[in-house]
Design a protein around this motif. Structure first.
Motif, PDB file in Angstrom:
ATOM      1  N   SER A 127       0.840  -1.196   0.000  1.00 58.59           N
ATOM      2  CA  SER A 127       0.000   0.000   0.000  1.00 58.59           C
ATOM      3  C   SER A 127       0.875   1.245   0.000  1.00 58.59           C
ATOM      4  N   LYS A 128       0.272   2.378  -0.348  1.00 56.76           N
ATOM      5  CA  LYS A 128       1.008   3.645  -0.299  1.00 56.76           C
ATOM      6  C   LYS A 128       1.426   3.957   1.132  1.00 56.76           C
ATOM      7  N   ARG A 129       0.583   3.632   2.090  1.00 56.05           N
ATOM      8  CA  ARG A 129       0.918   3.889   3.494  1.00 56.05           C
ATOM      9  C   ARG A 129       2.125   3.061   3.925  1.00 56.05           C
ATOM     10  N   ALA A 130       2.163   1.792   3.541  1.00 57.33           N
ATOM     11  CA  ALA A 130       3.311   0.949   3.874  1.00 57.33           C
ATOM     12  C   ALA A 130       4.580   1.500   3.238  1.00 57.33           C
ATOM     13  N   LEU A 131       4.472   2.010   2.029  1.00 59.54           N
ATOM     14  CA  LEU A 131       5.626   2.569   1.328  1.00 59.54           C
ATOM     15  C   LEU A 131       6.104   3.849   2.002  1.00 59.54           C
ATOM     16  N   TYR A 132       5.187   4.702   2.406  1.00 65.62           N
ATOM     17  CA  TYR A 132       5.556   5.942   3.104  1.00 65.62           C
ATOM     18  C   TYR A 132       6.278   5.623   4.412  1.00 65.62           C
ATOM     19  N   LEU A 133       5.754   4.663   5.160  1.00 68.24           N
ATOM     20  CA  LEU A 133       6.395   4.274   6.414  1.00 68.24           C
ATOM     21  C   LEU A 133       7.777   3.688   6.173  1.00 68.24           C
ATOM     22  N   ALA A 134       7.924   2.924   5.091  1.00 72.34           N
ATOM     23  CA  ALA A 134       9.232   2.359   4.767  1.00 72.34           C
ATOM     24  C   ALA A 134      10.231   3.467   4.436  1.00 72.34           C
ATOM     25  N   VAL A 135       9.792   4.501   3.735  1.00 70.42           N
ATOM     26  CA  VAL A 135      10.670   5.633   3.423  1.00 70.42           C
ATOM     27  C   VAL A 135      11.112   6.330   4.711  1.00 70.42           C
ATOM     28  N   LEU A 136      10.187   6.537   5.634  1.00 70.28           N
ATOM     29  CA  LEU A 136      10.535   7.192   6.902  1.00 70.28           C
ATOM     30  C   LEU A 136      11.484   6.324   7.719  1.00 70.28           C
ATOM     31  N   LEU A 137      11.230   5.023   7.753  1.00 70.55           N
ATOM     32  CA  LEU A 137      12.125   4.116   8.481  1.00 70.55           C
ATOM     33  C   LEU A 137      13.534   4.161   7.894  1.00 70.55           C
ATOM     34  N   ASP A 138      13.614   4.274   6.599  1.00 70.91           N
ATOM     35  CA  ASP A 138      14.907   4.299   5.920  1.00 70.91           C
ATOM     36  C   ASP A 138      15.701   5.549   6.285  1.00 70.91           C
ATOM     37  N   SER A 139      15.008   6.586   6.766  1.00 70.36           N
ATOM     38  CA  SER A 139      15.683   7.840   7.115  1.00 70.36           C
ATOM     39  C   SER A 139      16.176   7.870   8.552  1.00 70.36           C
ATOM     40  N   LEU A 140      15.843   6.854   9.335  1.00 70.34           N
ATOM     41  CA  LEU A 140      16.250   6.820  10.742  1.00 70.34           C
ATOM     42  C   LEU A 140      17.724   6.460  10.869  1.00 70.34           C
ATOM     43  N   ASP A 141      18.420   7.164  11.738  1.00 65.57           N
ATOM     44  CA  ASP A 141      19.799   6.821  12.075  1.00 65.57           C
ATOM     45  C   ASP A 141      19.806   5.942  13.324  1.00 65.57           C
ATOM     46  N   PRO A 142      20.796   5.066  13.472  1.00 67.61           N
ATOM     47  CA  PRO A 142      20.887   4.278  14.710  1.00 67.61           C
ATOM     48  C   PRO A 142      21.061   5.206  15.907  1.00 67.61           C
ATOM     49  N   PRO A 143      20.405   4.902  17.033  1.00 64.56           N
ATOM     50  CA  PRO A 143      20.523   5.790  18.199  1.00 64.56           C
ATOM     51  C   PRO A 143      21.891   5.703  18.845  1.00 64.56           C
ATOM     52  N   GLU A 144      22.278   6.792  19.475  1.00 61.32           N
ATOM     53  CA  GLU A 144      23.516   6.835  20.254  1.00 61.32           C
ATOM     54  C   GLU A 144      23.171   6.463  21.684  1.00 61.32           C
ATOM     55  N   VAL A 145      23.684   5.331  22.153  1.00 59.14           N
ATOM     56  CA  VAL A 145      23.343   4.850  23.487  1.00 59.14           C
ATOM     57  C   VAL A 145      24.446   5.272  24.449  1.00 59.14           C
ATOM     58  N   THR A 146      24.223   6.384  25.126  1.00 58.43           N
ATOM     59  CA  THR A 146      25.234   6.870  26.059  1.00 58.43           C
ATOM     60  C   THR A 146      24.674   7.019  27.469  1.00 58.43           C
ATOM     61  N   GLY A 147      23.472   7.535  27.599  1.00 64.33           N
ATOM     62  CA  GLY A 147      22.890   7.719  28.923  1.00 64.33           C
ATOM     63  C   GLY A 147      23.671   8.703  29.760  1.00 64.33           C
ATOM     64  N   ARG A 148      23.919   9.887  29.213  1.00 66.79           N
ATOM     65  CA  ARG A 148      24.658  10.899  29.958  1.00 66.79           C
ATOM     66  C   ARG A 148      23.915  11.248  31.250  1.00 66.79           C
ATOM     67  N   GLY A 149      24.656  11.305  32.341  1.00 70.10           N
ATOM     68  CA  GLY A 149      24.040  11.675  33.602  1.00 70.10           C
ATOM     69  C   GLY A 149      23.568  13.115  33.575  1.00 70.10           C
ATOM     70  N   SER A 150      22.381  13.374  34.113  1.00 69.73           N
ATOM     71  CA  SER A 150      21.863  14.734  34.145  1.00 69.73           C
ATOM     72  C   SER A 150      20.720  14.790  35.130  1.00 69.73           C
ATOM     73  N   THR A 151      20.369  16.009  35.539  1.00 64.47           N
ATOM     74  CA  THR A 151      19.188  16.170  36.370  1.00 64.47           C
ATOM     75  C   THR A 151      17.949  15.898  35.522  1.00 64.47           C
ATOM     76  N   LEU A 152      16.827  15.757  36.179  1.00 66.20           N
ATOM     77  CA  LEU A 152      15.578  15.516  35.461  1.00 66.20           C
ATOM     78  C   LEU A 152      15.277  16.669  34.514  1.00 66.20           C
ATOM     79  N   ALA A 153      15.418  17.910  34.997  1.00 63.95           N
ATOM     80  CA  ALA A 153      15.121  19.077  34.162  1.00 63.95           C
ATOM     81  C   ALA A 153      16.061  19.151  32.969  1.00 63.95           C
ATOM     82  N   ASP A 154      17.359  18.974  33.201  1.00 65.28           N
ATOM     83  CA  ASP A 154      18.318  19.024  32.096  1.00 65.28           C
ATOM     84  C   ASP A 154      18.080  17.893  31.109  1.00 65.28           C
ATOM     85  N   GLY A 155      17.732  16.727  31.645  1.00 63.67           N
ATOM     86  CA  GLY A 155      17.447  15.592  30.774  1.00 63.67           C
ATOM     87  C   GLY A 155      16.261  15.863  29.872  1.00 63.67           C
TER      88      GLY A 155
END
Length: 347
Positions: free
Chosen positions: A55-83
């Motif tokens: 479907s066109k919807r499946a294709l649109y979602l596939a295009v958006l997924l293709d634009s995602l970058d892998p997340p950076e998993v760091t978990g920098r320490g911070s206060t709740l507000a700064d986070g």
């Protein structure tokens, strides 16, 4: 001349369709894009497009997924507000830029406007949004001061950011993003009187005590970290259809080690929606708070089969695994909570 295998030709066609669709959506937007034009851009037939994307919807979602970058998993320490400020800043980075066309801006922001306008799609989208708020809320609870629940705070933050995104689509340039970031920081001090006590839980029947051999169904990627999630250890496995994702919190509040297994009978659209939304959340969440609990995976049928439940969008079931056995199972509303509160000793 090198002759491509069938699989290689299929992959080449799929890449061509994705590239053509990206250009079509960027120029015309989701509503005005046409599959026939995408096929023409890709120099393929309409049938070739639909053989890769139903479907066109499946294709649109596939295009958006293709634009995602892998997340950076760091978990920098911070206060709740700064986070919260850093989380908001990451979320706002994908808003349309000045000079973007409306269609290009929608694609950049991975907009869902007008995409899920049918009732089943809207219902699933609402449940995915609930899961996003639960995961963000659990991450916020990892920051002092210690509180019982911050899911309502997460819902409010996501509401502010989502509203900012919708306004940026309709009135680009309105408002100052840094004001939004500061507003999200100030929300950390807001006392919402958040408590978790769903009224149906006292009426949920206890889990069934069983003793069944458990055969782990291999590994699946965690939708937040991308790391492989195995099923060989002890803990609760909550199998939830896309219409029941809010029940994930019931498992997390009742048990420490939880894996949420999302199942659907529509992987082309709803499965991609889950992957897209949690991927976007991960890109903003993991650099600030690190991996949240629980693990969340999208089932390919193996887990549901191993747990012996249906992989439908309305599935709600759970099992507890201990020492290589399933020691408790439940199905229906409240299943994850019932199993989460059970142990081998209670059988």
């Amino acid at each position: 001349m090198v002759r491509l295998t069938r699989a290689q030709q299929q992959e080449r066609n799929r890449a061509a369709v994705l590239a053509a669709a990206r250009d079509e959506f960027a120029e015309r937007g989701y509503a005005d894009a046409k599959v026939d034009r995408i096929a023409e851009r890709a120099e393929l037939t309409r049938g070739a497009v639909y053989s890769n994307f139903p479907s066109k919807r499946a294709l649109y979602l596939a295009v958006l997924l293709d634009s995602l970058d892998p997340p950076e998993v760091t978990g920098r320490g911070s206060t709740l507000a700064d986070g919260l400020g850093t989380f908001a800043r990451g979320w706002l980075e994908r808003l349309p830029l000045t000079g973007d066309s409306p269609a290009g801006g929608h694609l950049r922001s991975r907009s869902m406007s007008g995409v899920f306008d049918d009732e089943p799609g809207r219902a699933a989208f609402a449940q995915v949004a609930r899961l996003e708020a639960i995961l963000l809320g659990l991450a916020l609870e990892s920051r002092p001061p210690n509180v019982v629940r911050r899911v309502r705070l997460a819902e409010l933050v996501l509401t502010v950011l989502s509203g900012t995104g919708h306004l940026a689509e309709k009135a680009p340039g309105f408002g100052d993003p840094f004001d939004v970031i500061r507003a999200c920081q100030h929300l950390a001090a807001l006392d919402l009187g958040d408590a978790w006590d769903p009224p149906h839980l006292p009426f949920v029947p206890p889990a069934q005590a069983v003793r069944e051999a458990w055969t782990p169904p291999g590994t699946l990627p965690d939708l937040l970290t991308g790391e492989p999630a195995a099923f060989g250890g002890d803990g609760v496995i909550a199998v939830l259809g896309t219409g029941r994702l809010s029940a994930a919190e019931e498992a997390v509040r009742a048990a420490e080690h939880v894996t949420v297994v999302v199942v659907t009978n529509d992987h082309a659209e709803l499965g991609r929606l889950v992957r897209l939304r949690l991927g976007d959340l991960a890109n903003c969440l993991l650099p600030v708070f690190g991996p949240p609990r629980p693990r969340v995976v999208l089932d390919d049928g193996r887990v549901a089969s191993a747990v012996q439940v249906r992989d439908d969008d309305d599935t709600e079931a759970a099992v507890r695994v201990e020492a290589g056995e399933i020691v408790a199972r439940a199905a229906g509303r409240g299943a994850a909570h019932a199993v989460g509160g059970s142990t081998r000793a209670r059988r």
